[in-house]
Design an enzyme around this catalytic site. Structure first.
Site, short mmCIF file in Angstrom:
data_model
loop_
_atom_site.label_atom_id
_atom_site.label_comp_id
_atom_site.label_asym_id
_atom_site.label_seq_id
_atom_site.Cartn_x
_atom_site.Cartn_y
_atom_site.Cartn_z
CG HIS A 160 -1.86 -0.95 1.44
ND1 HIS A 160 -3.06 -0.88 2.10
CD2 HIS A 160 -2.25 -2.05 0.53
CE1 HIS A 160 -3.82 -2.04 1.90
NE2 HIS A 160 -3.35 -2.72 1.07
CD GLU B 214 -1.99 4.44 3.10
OE1 GLU B 214 -2.94 5.05 3.34
OE2 GLU B 214 -1.55 3.52 2.33
CB CYS C 61 -6.37 -0.41 5.14
SG CYS C 61 -4.54 -0.93 5.03
CB CYS D 257 -1.76 1.61 5.94
SG CYS D 257 -1.41 0.89 4.53
#
Length: 150
Positions: free
Chosen positions: A50, A52, A80, A83
Site C-alpha cells: 500500500h 503508506e 487501512c 497501514c
C-alpha cells in the site's frame, strides 16, 4: 507546499505505469519531503505494498531509522488497518487523508473485512491458533536481548 498534491501526482504516475491502485502517500518532516510513493501492489504482486507502507519503508531508508517520530503522513485515502498499524509502529502521530474508507468501499477497494475483524464484529475472517508453549520459541526473546545489549 501542497503535500497532498504531491501524493496525488505520484498516485496518477503509479496508476499510469500500472504499478498499483488509486492510492498515494507522502511522508514529511517539518518542511522536508522525505518520501512520496504510490501503491505498488500490482507491480510487486504484494498485498502489503500500500502507498503508506511503501512511503514508510522509503522514509525509514532515507532517514536511516525505524523511528519516524516528528514526521507526518499525507495519504490520498484513509489508511487501512494494516497501514494504521505501520504508521503507529513507525512513530508517526499525524495522518492527513482525503478520501474515506467508505469512499474506497464504494469504489471496490474495501477494507471492511479487516475493520470488522479488528472491531470484533466478524471473527470468521481469520482462524488464529495458539500453539502450545515451546522452549525454542521462548528463547528467541532472550537471544535477541543478549545480542543487542548496550
Amino acid at each position: 507546499m501542497d503535500y497532498m498534491k504531491l501524493a496525488v501526482e505520484k498516485t496518477l504516475e503509479g496508476m499510469n505505469n500500472k504499478l498499483g491502485g488509486p492510492f498515494g502517500a507522502a511522508v514529511v518532516k517539518g518542511n522536508e519531503i522525505i518520501a512520496v510513493c504510490s501503491n505498488r501492489m500490482m507491480a510487486d504482486m504484494d498485498p502489503s505494498q500500500h502507498a503508506e507502507m511503501v512511503a514508510i519503508r522509503e522514509a525509514c531508508k532515507a532517514l536511516g531509522t525505524m523511528d519516524l517520530a516528528g514526521c507526518e503522513i499525507y495519504a490520498t485515502c484513509e489508511p487501512c488497518p494494516m497501514c494504521v498499524g505501520a504508521i503507529i509502529w513507525s512513530g508517526i502521530k499525524v495522518v492527513h487523508y482525503c478520501s474515506t474508507a467508505e469512499d474506497a468501499h464504494e469504489n471496490g477497494f474495501s477494507d471492511k473485512h479487516l475493520r470488522d475483524y479488528f472491531s470484533g464484529k466478524d471473527q470468521s475472517v481469520l482462524n488464529m491458533i495458539k500453539v502450545e508453549k515451546r522452549e525454542d520459541c521462548d528463547q528467541l526473546f532472550a537471544h535477541f536481548h543478549r545480542l543487542n545489549k548496550d
